[in-house]
Design an enzyme around this catalytic site. Sequence first.
Site, PDB file in Angstrom:
ATOM      1  N   LEU A 530      29.802  49.713  21.542  1.00 30.88           N
ATOM      2  CA  LEU A 530      30.200  49.168  22.834  1.00 30.88           C
ATOM      3  C   LEU A 530      31.564  49.671  23.273  1.00 30.88           C
ATOM      4  CD1 LEU A 530      29.120  45.466  22.248  1.00 30.88           C
ATOM      5  CD2 LEU A 530      27.896  47.193  23.568  1.00 30.88           C
ATOM      6  N   GLY A 531      32.420  49.960  22.320  1.00 32.36           N
ATOM      7  CA  GLY A 531      33.770  50.400  22.644  1.00 32.36           C
ATOM      8  C   GLY A 531      34.641  50.385  21.418  1.00 32.36           C
ATOM      9  N   GLY A 534      42.251  48.275  19.345  1.00 34.98           N
ATOM     10  CA  GLY A 534      43.237  48.357  18.281  1.00 34.98           C
ATOM     11  C   GLY A 534      42.706  47.920  16.938  1.00 34.98           C
ATOM     12  N   PHE A 535      41.735  47.040  16.922  1.00 34.65           N
ATOM     13  CA  PHE A 535      41.156  46.551  15.674  1.00 34.65           C
ATOM     14  C   PHE A 535      40.197  47.570  15.085  1.00 34.65           C
ATOM     15  CE2 PHE A 535      38.415  44.173  12.927  1.00 34.65           C
ATOM     16  CZ  PHE A 535      39.129  43.079  12.485  1.00 34.65           C
ATOM     17  N   GLY A 536      39.415  48.196  15.914  1.00 40.47           N
ATOM     18  CA  GLY A 536      38.413  49.143  15.461  1.00 40.47           C
ATOM     19  C   GLY A 536      37.243  49.161  16.412  1.00 40.47           C
ATOM     20  N   VAL A 538      33.538  48.398  18.130  1.00 39.45           N
ATOM     21  CA  VAL A 538      32.725  47.205  18.364  1.00 39.45           C
ATOM     22  C   VAL A 538      31.303  47.659  18.667  1.00 39.45           C
ATOM     23  CG1 VAL A 538      32.457  45.096  19.708  1.00 39.45           C
ATOM     24  CG2 VAL A 538      34.742  46.026  19.309  1.00 39.45           C
ATOM     25  N   LYS A 552      32.586  43.419  15.395  1.00 38.91           N
ATOM     26  CA  LYS A 552      33.885  44.082  15.405  1.00 38.91           C
ATOM     27  C   LYS A 552      34.216  44.525  13.980  1.00 38.91           C
ATOM     28  CE  LYS A 552      37.238  42.095  17.730  1.00 38.91           C
ATOM     29  NZ  LYS A 552      38.398  41.216  18.063  1.00 38.91           N
ATOM     30  N   ASP A 649      48.228  37.886  23.631  1.00 32.93           N
ATOM     31  CA  ASP A 649      47.697  39.144  24.166  1.00 32.93           C
ATOM     32  C   ASP A 649      46.658  38.867  25.254  1.00 32.93           C
ATOM     33  OD1 ASP A 649      47.664  41.892  24.377  1.00 32.93           O
ATOM     34  OD2 ASP A 649      46.043  42.132  22.941  1.00 32.93           O
TER      35      ASP A 649
END
Length: 840
Positions: A530-531, A534-536, A538, A552, A649
């Site tokens: 999906l995209g 910053g986390f990684g 998805v 995620k 955020d």
Amino acid sequence: MDIFASVFLSSSLLVFSFVSSDAADSITQSRFLSDIENTTLVSKDRGFVLWFFSPGNSNNRYLGIWYNNIPGKFRVVWVANRLKPIPDSSGVLMVNSAGSLVLLSQNETVSWSANSTKQARNPIVELLVSGNLVLREEDEENPENYLWQSFDYPSDTWLPGMKLGWDLRTGLERRLTEWKSLDDPSPGEMSWGIEVHNYPELVMEKGSQKYFRSGPWNGIFFSGMPWLQASPLFNYTFVSNKDEVHFMFEITKISVIARAVLNQSMYLTYVWVDGEWEVYLSLPRDECDVYNFCGAYGNCIISESPICQCVEGFKPVSRGTGDPEEWSRGCEGKSQLSCEDKDKIGFLKLVGLKMPATTYSWLNESMNLGECRVKCLNNCSCMAFANSYIRDGGSGCAIWFGDLTDIRQMPPYRQDANSQDVYIRMPASEQANSIKKEVKNKQKTKVVVIVVVAIAVVFGVLMIPYCIWKRSNFRGEDLISFDFSNRATERGLINKKRTGKGRTKEMELPLFSFSSVSTATNYFSASNKLGEGGFGPVYKGSLLNGQLVAVKRLSRKSGQGWEELKNEAMLIAKLQHKNLVKLLGCCIERDEKILIYEYLPNKSLDYFLFDPIRRGIKDWATRTHIIEGIVQGLLYLHQYSRLQIIHRDLKASNILLDKDMNPKISDFGLARIFCGNGSQATNRIVGTYGYMSPEYAMEGLFSIKSDVFSFGVLLLEILSGKKNTGFYQSDSINLIGYAWNLWKSNRSLELMDPILGDTPPTNVFLSYINIALLCVQENAVDRPTISDVISMFNKEPALLPSPKKPAFSFGRGMEDLGSSKRKPEICSLNDMTVSILEAR
């Protein structure tokens, strides 16, 4: 319909700070009010005035009662001709030859009339200091013997001394009804009144559907509103007899001005404080207040996860996808009830509940609890009984027939003296099991307490030399580990999870195997992606039961890691709100760090606002609905969650949209639990440029006002359809500066997104701009709280504070934050977005 379209009047209303010289103190057959002559009727203390007006952008004329002693715009508390407006200024209020009070328009057409109980011989009309418009005989010895009064026909406002409820002798019902819109005071869908049956209670309805229920009156307060007994400002009175059923409130301090208002989504009590209306109470307060949220025999406990629990002795009717919405199906008995054999029937005592819905109930005020039990036992349809009143140890009998609905666990409130216990019918075997379980838990608790105390003593002695050694060998990771363990214990997170070092930590969250997650995402295929943030990356996934999820996956090269995952998992697992994204579980096998969320098909808000092709929010109602959802989610985080949460955020890409365009705040990886009224400091500045408050970006200080700043930026983006960091003008570096320039030059309407298909009312749009600029002020202390913001949405622009120069509006670019220059992003490409870590 959104909560901001309340009944506050627009700037088109005429304004003056004193009563007109043509004001009268009464109306008789020889004295009348005329719209064209601008005459008014005022109360003796000059606190209220009766006058003609045009609401919002409407040209129609209405006759209404206003606050006269409130600075600024007048405030309407009652409208006479709600159903039949006058199209021009021909309105005349008079007492006709028959002694009736009538409102006439052109050609003497009756626009409204007072239905007096009998014909008056010598009638006089007065506006009382309470705000009550009355018709009476001028020579009547009892001045309170009214032929007609406006308090019997309320609009959307409930004033002190006004009865809400029924006159059973005449069939008169006094019920609040919302205005349809700012421009139309006619009755809308929402109403608030007393539902009359054997055990009456307050009910808020939306159309024909119940929306909120107070619970029955127990002699001190309504069982679902225990705070009434401790209110320092109000005295409440509830009367229920053969002649009438009503509820009213009075002010305890003469100097206080207060009112209650029903708008298009809630009931609010306001108090006039320091020149503005402050919200004292709002209903519903949370999801557990929504009528029958957990279904039959479901106990809604706002502090638990999930918030819906079956009452003791019952089990869920069904569990398919595990979605909490399935709780609306309720619970059922674990065993079948036998009506014939009374020896096999028992009653389980439950403490501290909001009493079940009383639509199908029976009441006897002279019975004691023992007699009540027998009455219920001998009726196969009786499912529960209780004392109807709780004073002096309890008295009276209330019994319930059929399924028990709309139950919630109330917070502790003097349960030793003022608890209304309810006894629920169930098989004696289940009752015995429940009692055994309770006794066993109590015994276990005693043993645990003894053991813990003993261990603590021994541990304390043995730890002294260890602490001396540890102090000289301290490592940062030990502090992180210890802190996480403590927070988990404090928040009641029960289940265990494995860490990379083989230790266990406490965590209440379903664990998914890596193989199941891998299968669900088609082995993390590119077609399912999906995209990435910053986390990684998805991924979209489908569980075995068919439920769609967003997965995620923590990237090994990500700047985020265990701290962010622990934060996100801990927080979301315990946060339950319709405007927060739902975390369904996690996976921590093979050094993988994966979070599994509900899947939201409409992507994130920035996709709709900033994508040059798919800019799809063209109607104003949808945008205000999204704004409403965001502020409600933030209000829960800041004020109503078990621990005060600062998101840190908040941005358009972290606002996800479900199939009905309901917003849900996502990405709690950077969130912090906040314990105090001031600011807290951090040396790790994380977040997204353009949304960070100045004190956080420059000094590492964060508070709830940091989220308020981010919301202000987000509000400007929603109103304009422009991105803060991607929008530039010659004399401003961003959207904030551009909005400020327009505000100073009285050109704020130019900020409106040109793709809007329906133009919002001018006064409403200006109020939104004003509020956004208040949120982005330089100093945190100048910014409102989120609860203040909600209150401000109900105000006219002239009643709002003037904003000071906003932060980051001129001459302060990304270089000042130590960030490298980069092309501003246009929109996110993922459905489940995450935070962007900016270097410092």
